[in-house]
Design an enzyme around this catalytic site. Structure first.
Site, PDB file in Angstrom:
ATOM      1  N   GLU A 282     -14.613  -3.355  20.328  1.00 51.53           N
ATOM      2  CA  GLU A 282     -13.510  -2.514  20.804  1.00 51.53           C
ATOM      3  C   GLU A 282     -12.507  -3.364  21.568  1.00 51.53           C
ATOM      4  OE1 GLU A 282     -15.153   0.818  22.906  1.00 51.53           O
ATOM      5  OE2 GLU A 282     -15.979   1.666  21.072  1.00 51.53           O
TER       6      GLU A 282
ATOM      7  N   THR B 289      -2.154   1.755   3.274  1.00 51.04           N
ATOM      8  CA  THR B 289      -3.570   1.536   3.015  1.00 51.04           C
ATOM      9  C   THR B 289      -3.677   0.124   2.447  1.00 51.04           C
ATOM     10  OG1 THR B 289      -3.320   2.493   0.829  1.00 51.04           O
ATOM     11  CG2 THR B 289      -4.172   3.939   2.558  1.00 51.04           C
TER      12      THR B 289
ATOM     13  N   ASP C 144       5.564   5.032   4.927  1.00 49.44           N
ATOM     14  CA  ASP C 144       4.156   4.920   4.521  1.00 49.44           C
ATOM     15  C   ASP C 144       4.174   4.349   3.110  1.00 49.44           C
ATOM     16  OD1 ASP C 144       1.638   5.295   3.506  1.00 49.44           O
ATOM     17  OD2 ASP C 144       1.372   7.300   4.341  1.00 49.44           O
TER      18      ASP C 144
ATOM     19  N   TYR D 156     -19.911  -4.804  17.441  1.00 54.98           N
ATOM     20  CA  TYR D 156     -18.935  -3.951  18.140  1.00 54.98           C
ATOM     21  C   TYR D 156     -17.843  -4.831  18.713  1.00 54.98           C
ATOM     22  CZ  TYR D 156     -19.615   1.030  18.479  1.00 54.98           C
ATOM     23  OH  TYR D 156     -19.616   2.361  18.206  1.00 54.98           O
TER      24      TYR D 156
ATOM     25  N   ARG E  87     -11.118  -0.572   1.345  1.00 54.64           N
ATOM     26  CA  ARG E  87     -10.601   0.727   1.778  1.00 54.64           C
ATOM     27  C   ARG E  87     -10.236   0.641   3.271  1.00 54.64           C
ATOM     28  NH1 ARG E  87     -10.645   5.287  -0.789  1.00 54.64           N
ATOM     29  NH2 ARG E  87     -11.185   4.156  -2.655  1.00 54.64           N
TER      30      ARG E  87
ATOM     31  N   LYS F  21      -4.999   0.132  -2.485  1.00 54.46           N
ATOM     32  CA  LYS F  21      -4.350   0.625  -3.721  1.00 54.46           C
ATOM     33  C   LYS F  21      -3.781  -0.592  -4.454  1.00 54.46           C
ATOM     34  CE  LYS F  21      -3.736   5.253  -1.889  1.00 54.46           C
ATOM     35  NZ  LYS F  21      -3.752   5.345  -0.424  1.00 54.46           N
TER      36      LYS F  21
HETATM   37  N1  DSN Z   1      -5.810  10.129  -1.712  1.00 52.78           N
HETATM   38  C1  DSN Z   1      -4.732   9.175  -1.763  1.00 52.78           C
HETATM   39  C2  DSN Z   1      -4.087   9.148  -3.099  1.00 52.78           C
HETATM   40  O1  DSN Z   1      -4.804   9.368  -4.063  1.00 52.78           O
HETATM   41  O2  DSN Z   1      -2.909   8.887  -3.217  1.00 52.78           O
HETATM   42  C3  DSN Z   1      -3.769   9.408  -0.708  1.00 52.78           C
HETATM   43  O3  DSN Z   1      -4.428   9.596   0.475  1.00 52.78           O
END
Ligand code: DSN
Length: 422
Positions: free
Chosen positions: A49, A219, A193, A47, A228, A222
């Site tokens: 925080e 994110t 974003d 933990y 993730r 990707k």
């Molecule tokens: N689910 C993601 C995507 O496939 O682009 C976005 O959150």
């Protein structure tokens, strides 16, 4: 402890699925073995925080070092002034930003979900559309590209407090400078974003959101090819004061407001095992081999899009600048749902997706979205993209029971390529 065979058997099956299949979901990728190793490490027991050096728990000396490394590496990768690496996902990162800079009921202006935007950019089914007052811009019907005049008109009319750019199904680059200009006219903040093209932006292959947007979220799993998760960044010179004051009457900095919006605002304990994996992925993304990977992702997307166009597929906007493309299947007399189902039988994974001005509901859709980030990690190049386009065409155009033969071809293409890079 008795080994949980049920779960481990299912994990093995999923590994096999990933190994033999052709992964064309634009938001997916394959992490390196060291990223995977960090995610399964003892760090999950801890933990922590708070922030490095300011934790609510003891024993944080090593996770502090890890989190500081993740922050420093991310800042270097994007040339950012400040970063928070704790958001559990892109949606969490966006929630924290909105909590930081908006009050319930404030107006926001985002890219329409049905034109390629994201749920967290104001969709009525998401917190962003429930807590705030959402307004939207979209693409031009003729060009399939973001209609910047519409965006400007909407911004001047609605006067939102926050303009959101970025998408989950849009194959073109963004004009961040133009969006910032209209935001300045109305005193709005700009949130970019960059979840989908983050890796390509980091390595200079697309316009740099951090140069023009006040706040940038992403994110990490990707094109960035990490675990993730999510991050928030401020570009250089965007440590703007928001006019908010602390208890002593001092102006609070944007970074401090954002930090508090992540924890305790929207999250509890950070996932330090994921943060360690993020740190590893950021270092990998600074390497020459990752730069070459990004170049290949874009080349592959361009070839795949051109080959599919030759075969009569309608790519929205006529092509791609990034790793992805959105295909309108109306001229092929098949829905997105049917196409997704047919392709999965041939071991090709894509997702059905609304296309701009779609007449089908979201569970059916008229399109599919395809991306090259994952197959490029597996080692595929232009030559394979030509074959992939032909196979997609064969699966979608014919009603013959060819899927078995096709899936054998796909398996031959993928089987020899390792699942882990590096
Ligand atoms: N689910 C993601 C995507 O496939 O682009 C976005 O959150």
């Amino acid at each position: 402890m008795i080994r949980d065979k049920k779960i481990f058997n299912l994990i093995k099956k999923e590994e096999q699925r990933q190994l033999i299949g052709l992964e064309l979901i634009a938001s997916e990728n394959y992490v390196s073995s060291q990223v995977m190793e960090a995610m399964g490490s003892v760090l999950t027991n801890k933990y922590a925080e708070g922030l490095p050096g300011k934790r609510y728990y003891g024993g944080c000396e090593f996770v502090d070092e890890i989190e500081n490394l993740a922050i420093e590496r991310l800042k270097k990768l994007f040339n950012a002034q400040w970063a928070n690496v704790q958001p559990h996902s892109g949606a969490q990162a966006n929630a924290a930003v909105m909590l930081a800079v908006l009050k319930p009921g404030d107006k926001i202006l985002g890219f329409d979900l049905s034109h390629g935007g994201h749920l967290t950019h104001g969709s009525p089914v998401n917190f962003s559309g429930k807590l705030y007052q959402p307004h939207f811009y979209g693409v031009n019907k003729e060009t399939g590209r973001v209609d910047y005049s519409m965006l400007e008109k909407q911004a001047l009319k609605v006067k939102p407090k926050l303009i959101i750019c970025g998408a989950s199904a849009y194959s073109r680059d963004w004009e961040y400078e133009r969006i910032r200009k209209v935001a300045d006219e109305i005193g709005a903040l700009v949130l970019a974003d960059i979840s989908h093209p983050a890796g390509l932006i980091a390595r200079g292959l697309l316009n740099d959101a951090l140069l023009h947007c006040h706040i940038v979220t992403s994110t990490t799993h990707k094109t960035l090819r990490g675990p993730r998760g999510g991050v928030i960044m401020l570009g250089k010179d965007f440590e703007n004061k928001l006019g908010l004051k602390d208890k002593k009457g001092n102006l609070r900095m944007m970074s401090s407001i954002l930090d508090s919006a992540v924890f305790p605002g929207t999250q509890g304990g950070p996932l330090e095992h994921i943060i360690a994996a993020k740190a590893i992925a950021f270092e990998e993304a600074l390497s020459d081999s990752y730069f070459n990977y990004c170049l290949q992702v874009v080349k592959n997307a361009k070839v795949l899009s051109a080959e599919l166009t030759k075969l009569g597929f309608n790519i929205i906007s006529g092509g791609t600048d990034n790793h992805s493309m959105l295909i309108d299947l109306k001229n092929k007399n098949i829905t997105g749902k049917e196409a997704e189902e047919k392709l999965i039988k041939a071991h090709i994974t894509v997702n059905k997706n609304m296309v701009p001005f779609d007449t089908q509901p979201p569970f059916i859709t008229s399109g599919i979205r395809i991306g090259t980030a994952a197959v490029t990690t597996r080692g595929m190049k232009e030559k394979e993209m030509v074959i992939v386009a032909q196979i997609i065409n064969e699966v979608l155009e014919t009603n013959r029971p060819t899927n078995k033969i096709i899936s054998l071809n796909i398996n031959q293409l993928t089987n020899k390529l390792p699942l882990f890079n590096g």
